[in-house]
Scaffold this motif. Structure first.
Motif, PDB file in Angstrom:
ATOM      1  N   LEU A 116       0.819  -1.208   0.000  1.00 24.99           N
ATOM      2  CA  LEU A 116       0.000   0.000   0.000  1.00 24.99           C
ATOM      3  C   LEU A 116       0.854   1.259   0.000  1.00 24.99           C
ATOM      4  O   LEU A 116       0.520   2.250  -0.648  1.00 24.99           O
ATOM      5  N   LEU A 117       1.959   1.212   0.750  1.00 24.85           N
ATOM      6  CA  LEU A 117       2.884   2.343   0.767  1.00 24.85           C
ATOM      7  C   LEU A 117       3.409   2.620  -0.634  1.00 24.85           C
ATOM      8  O   LEU A 117       3.451   3.774  -1.088  1.00 24.85           O
ATOM      9  N   LEU A 118       3.805   1.574  -1.322  1.00 22.22           N
ATOM     10  CA  LEU A 118       4.335   1.716  -2.677  1.00 22.22           C
ATOM     11  C   LEU A 118       3.253   2.163  -3.654  1.00 22.22           C
ATOM     12  O   LEU A 118       3.514   2.970  -4.547  1.00 22.22           O
ATOM     13  N   LYS A 119       2.058   1.673  -3.463  1.00 23.92           N
ATOM     14  CA  LYS A 119       0.957   2.038  -4.357  1.00 23.92           C
ATOM     15  C   LYS A 119       0.673   3.536  -4.305  1.00 23.92           C
ATOM     16  O   LYS A 119       0.340   4.156  -5.321  1.00 23.92           O
ATOM     17  N   GLY A 120       0.811   4.132  -3.130  1.00 20.15           N
ATOM     18  CA  GLY A 120       0.517   5.557  -2.967  1.00 20.15           C
ATOM     19  C   GLY A 120       1.661   6.483  -3.297  1.00 20.15           C
ATOM     20  O   GLY A 120       1.486   7.711  -3.302  1.00 20.15           O
ATOM     21  N   ALA A 121       2.828   5.932  -3.580  1.00 24.36           N
ATOM     22  CA  ALA A 121       4.009   6.773  -3.836  1.00 24.36           C
ATOM     23  C   ALA A 121       3.948   7.411  -5.223  1.00 24.36           C
ATOM     24  O   ALA A 121       3.489   6.790  -6.182  1.00 24.36           O
ATOM     25  N   LYS A 122       4.451   8.636  -5.330  1.00 26.66           N
ATOM     26  CA  LYS A 122       4.513   9.263  -6.651  1.00 26.66           C
ATOM     27  C   LYS A 122       5.719   8.756  -7.433  1.00 26.66           C
ATOM     28  O   LYS A 122       5.778   8.910  -8.659  1.00 26.66           O
ATOM     29  N   LEU A 123       6.672   8.115  -6.713  1.00 27.48           N
ATOM     30  CA  LEU A 123       7.838   7.519  -7.371  1.00 27.48           C
ATOM     31  C   LEU A 123       8.500   6.542  -6.421  1.00 27.48           C
ATOM     32  O   LEU A 123       8.536   6.765  -5.210  1.00 27.48           O
ATOM     33  N   PHE A 124       9.049   5.470  -6.977  1.00 30.96           N
ATOM     34  CA  PHE A 124       9.820   4.506  -6.193  1.00 30.96           C
ATOM     35  C   PHE A 124      11.183   4.345  -6.842  1.00 30.96           C
ATOM     36  O   PHE A 124      11.282   4.045  -8.032  1.00 30.96           O
ATOM     37  N   LEU A 125      12.242   4.568  -6.061  1.00 34.22           N
ATOM     38  CA  LEU A 125      13.618   4.377  -6.523  1.00 34.22           C
ATOM     39  C   LEU A 125      14.198   3.202  -5.759  1.00 34.22           C
ATOM     40  O   LEU A 125      14.177   3.177  -4.528  1.00 34.22           O
ATOM     41  N   SER A 126      14.752   2.217  -6.491  1.00 36.58           N
ATOM     42  CA  SER A 126      15.189   1.003  -5.817  1.00 36.58           C
ATOM     43  C   SER A 126      16.297   0.290  -6.562  1.00 36.58           C
ATOM     44  O   SER A 126      16.402   0.366  -7.790  1.00 36.58           O
ATOM     45  N   ASN A 127      17.111  -0.422  -5.786  1.00 38.49           N
ATOM     46  CA  ASN A 127      18.026  -1.392  -6.369  1.00 38.49           C
ATOM     47  C   ASN A 127      17.202  -2.577  -6.890  1.00 38.49           C
ATOM     48  O   ASN A 127      15.997  -2.660  -6.664  1.00 38.49           O
ATOM     49  N   ASP A 128      17.866  -3.505  -7.547  1.00 38.97           N
ATOM     50  CA  ASP A 128      17.230  -4.749  -7.962  1.00 38.97           C
ATOM     51  C   ASP A 128      16.964  -5.563  -6.697  1.00 38.97           C
ATOM     52  O   ASP A 128      17.895  -6.080  -6.075  1.00 38.97           O
ATOM     53  N   SER A 129      15.705  -5.655  -6.301  1.00 34.56           N
ATOM     54  CA  SER A 129      15.379  -6.280  -5.017  1.00 34.56           C
ATOM     55  C   SER A 129      13.927  -6.714  -5.002  1.00 34.56           C
ATOM     56  O   SER A 129      13.162  -6.453  -5.941  1.00 34.56           O
ATOM     57  N   GLY A 130      13.513  -7.339  -3.912  1.00 33.77           N
ATOM     58  CA  GLY A 130      12.135  -7.792  -3.784  1.00 33.77           C
ATOM     59  C   GLY A 130      11.109  -6.677  -3.885  1.00 33.77           C
ATOM     60  O   GLY A 130      10.110  -6.813  -4.606  1.00 33.77           O
ATOM     61  N   PRO A 131      11.301  -5.564  -3.152  1.00 32.10           N
ATOM     62  CA  PRO A 131      10.307  -4.485  -3.204  1.00 32.10           C
ATOM     63  C   PRO A 131      10.054  -3.925  -4.594  1.00 32.10           C
ATOM     64  O   PRO A 131       8.964  -3.415  -4.864  1.00 32.10           O
ATOM     65  N   ILE A 132      11.022  -4.018  -5.493  1.00 34.69           N
ATOM     66  CA  ILE A 132      10.815  -3.478  -6.840  1.00 34.69           C
ATOM     67  C   ILE A 132       9.727  -4.285  -7.569  1.00 34.69           C
ATOM     68  O   ILE A 132       8.947  -3.729  -8.361  1.00 34.69           O
ATOM     69  N   HIS A 133       9.633  -5.572  -7.267  1.00 33.69           N
ATOM     70  CA  HIS A 133       8.597  -6.400  -7.884  1.00 33.69           C
ATOM     71  C   HIS A 133       7.246  -6.163  -7.214  1.00 33.69           C
ATOM     72  O   HIS A 133       6.200  -6.216  -7.865  1.00 33.69           O
ATOM     73  N   LEU A 134       7.279  -5.885  -5.920  1.00 30.76           N
ATOM     74  CA  LEU A 134       6.048  -5.548  -5.216  1.00 30.76           C
ATOM     75  C   LEU A 134       5.500  -4.221  -5.745  1.00 30.76           C
ATOM     76  O   LEU A 134       4.289  -4.079  -5.947  1.00 30.76           O
ATOM     77  N   ALA A 135       6.388  -3.262  -5.987  1.00 28.40           N
ATOM     78  CA  ALA A 135       5.972  -1.982  -6.564  1.00 28.40           C
ATOM     79  C   ALA A 135       5.391  -2.179  -7.957  1.00 28.40           C
ATOM     80  O   ALA A 135       4.396  -1.552  -8.328  1.00 28.40           O
ATOM     81  N   ALA A 136       6.005  -3.070  -8.719  1.00 28.87           N
ATOM     82  CA  ALA A 136       5.490  -3.364 -10.065  1.00 28.87           C
ATOM     83  C   ALA A 136       4.078  -3.924  -9.994  1.00 28.87           C
ATOM     84  O   ALA A 136       3.231  -3.608 -10.837  1.00 28.87           O
ATOM     85  N   SER A 137       3.806  -4.729  -8.979  1.00 24.00           N
ATOM     86  CA  SER A 137       2.473  -5.317  -8.839  1.00 24.00           C
ATOM     87  C   SER A 137       1.421  -4.264  -8.524  1.00 24.00           C
ATOM     88  O   SER A 137       0.231  -4.470  -8.768  1.00 24.00           O
ATOM     89  N   GLN A 138       1.864  -3.125  -7.966  1.00 23.58           N
ATOM     90  CA  GLN A 138       0.945  -2.037  -7.630  1.00 23.58           C
ATOM     91  C   GLN A 138       0.908  -0.956  -8.707  1.00 23.58           C
ATOM     92  O   GLN A 138       0.308   0.093  -8.534  1.00 23.58           O
ATOM     93  N   LYS A 139       1.606  -1.213  -9.825  1.00 22.70           N
ATOM     94  CA  LYS A 139       1.684  -0.279 -10.952  1.00 22.70           C
ATOM     95  C   LYS A 139       2.301   1.064 -10.550  1.00 22.70           C
ATOM     96  O   LYS A 139       1.989   2.112 -11.120  1.00 22.70           O
TER      97      LYS A 139
END
Length: 205
Positions: A116-139
């Motif tokens: 939910l945190l990632l879904k509401g973000a105006k931008l996500f900056l990340s290394n290659d990691s698990g959260p980057i795929h979770l962010a992708a799932s939230q578009k």
């Protein structure tokens, strides 16, 4: 992996990642926001500076420089996410900011609240990691920083906007080395260039 399950007679339906957060995750996230003094209506970006091994991690000082540039231009807040084991990285970044504009939720979110945190973000900056795929799932609109791994093989697949930043330094990718004497694939990806690409990306409709 999709080919493997297809051999079992299970047809695949595209490559996009889907994750539906639990309904009570919004209450959990609201408590975290309140505790950090952040309004739920306040715009924010999320940063993940961790990763499951050191070579995949952009230097923490680079993240600090990028965050400073981002806040100067776009305002709002920057929230650091990650596991409790990544708190030391977050503390290094937080030490560069004392005005409350950068906060850490490392080790504080469930998987559902993080989504939910990632879904509401105006931008996500990340290394290659698990959260980057979770962010992708939230578009979520996201920028991925890649070094020794291949975005074509293990990068995020999303219906949202994705920008992958990676420098060709002449090494074989992916390399999957546990250690490296040079680290040029990540160190040569400079904060000012990442921010310049961020500006272009933020203007992408």
């Amino acid at each position: 992996f999709l080919h493997l399950v297809e051999r079992l007679g299970i047809p695949s339906d595209g490559r996009r990642t889907e994750f539906v957060p639990a309904k009570d995750a919004s209450t959990e996230l609201e408590k975290l926001f309140s505790g950090a003094g952040i309004s739920v209506k306040e715009p924010y970006a999320v940063v993940h500076a961790g990763g499951n091994w050191n070579l995949k991690r952009w230097p923490s000082e680079y993240f600090s420089q990028w965050i400073y540039l981002f806040l100067e231009q776009y305002g709002g807040k920057v929230i650091l996410c990650g596991t409790s084991g990544e708190e030391a990285i977050a503390k290094k970044i937080l030490s560069k900011f004392s005005d409350g504009r950068v906060v850490s939720f490392c080790g504080k979110t469930s998987l559902d609240a993080l989504a939910l945190l990632l879904k509401g973000a105006k931008l996500f900056l990340s290394n290659d990691s698990g959260p980057i795929h979770l962010a992708a799932s939230q578009k979520t609109r996201l920028i991925g920083l890649f070094g020794p791994t291949s975005a074509a093989e293990t990068g995020p697949v999303s219906e949202g906007l994705v920008k992958i930043l990676q420098i060709d330094v002449g090494c074989r990718v992916p390399c999957y080395f546990e250690s490296c004497n040079y680290r040029v694939c990540m160190d040569f990806l400079l904060p000012k260039e990442v921010f310049r690409q961020t500006q272009i990306f933020m203007n992408t409709p």
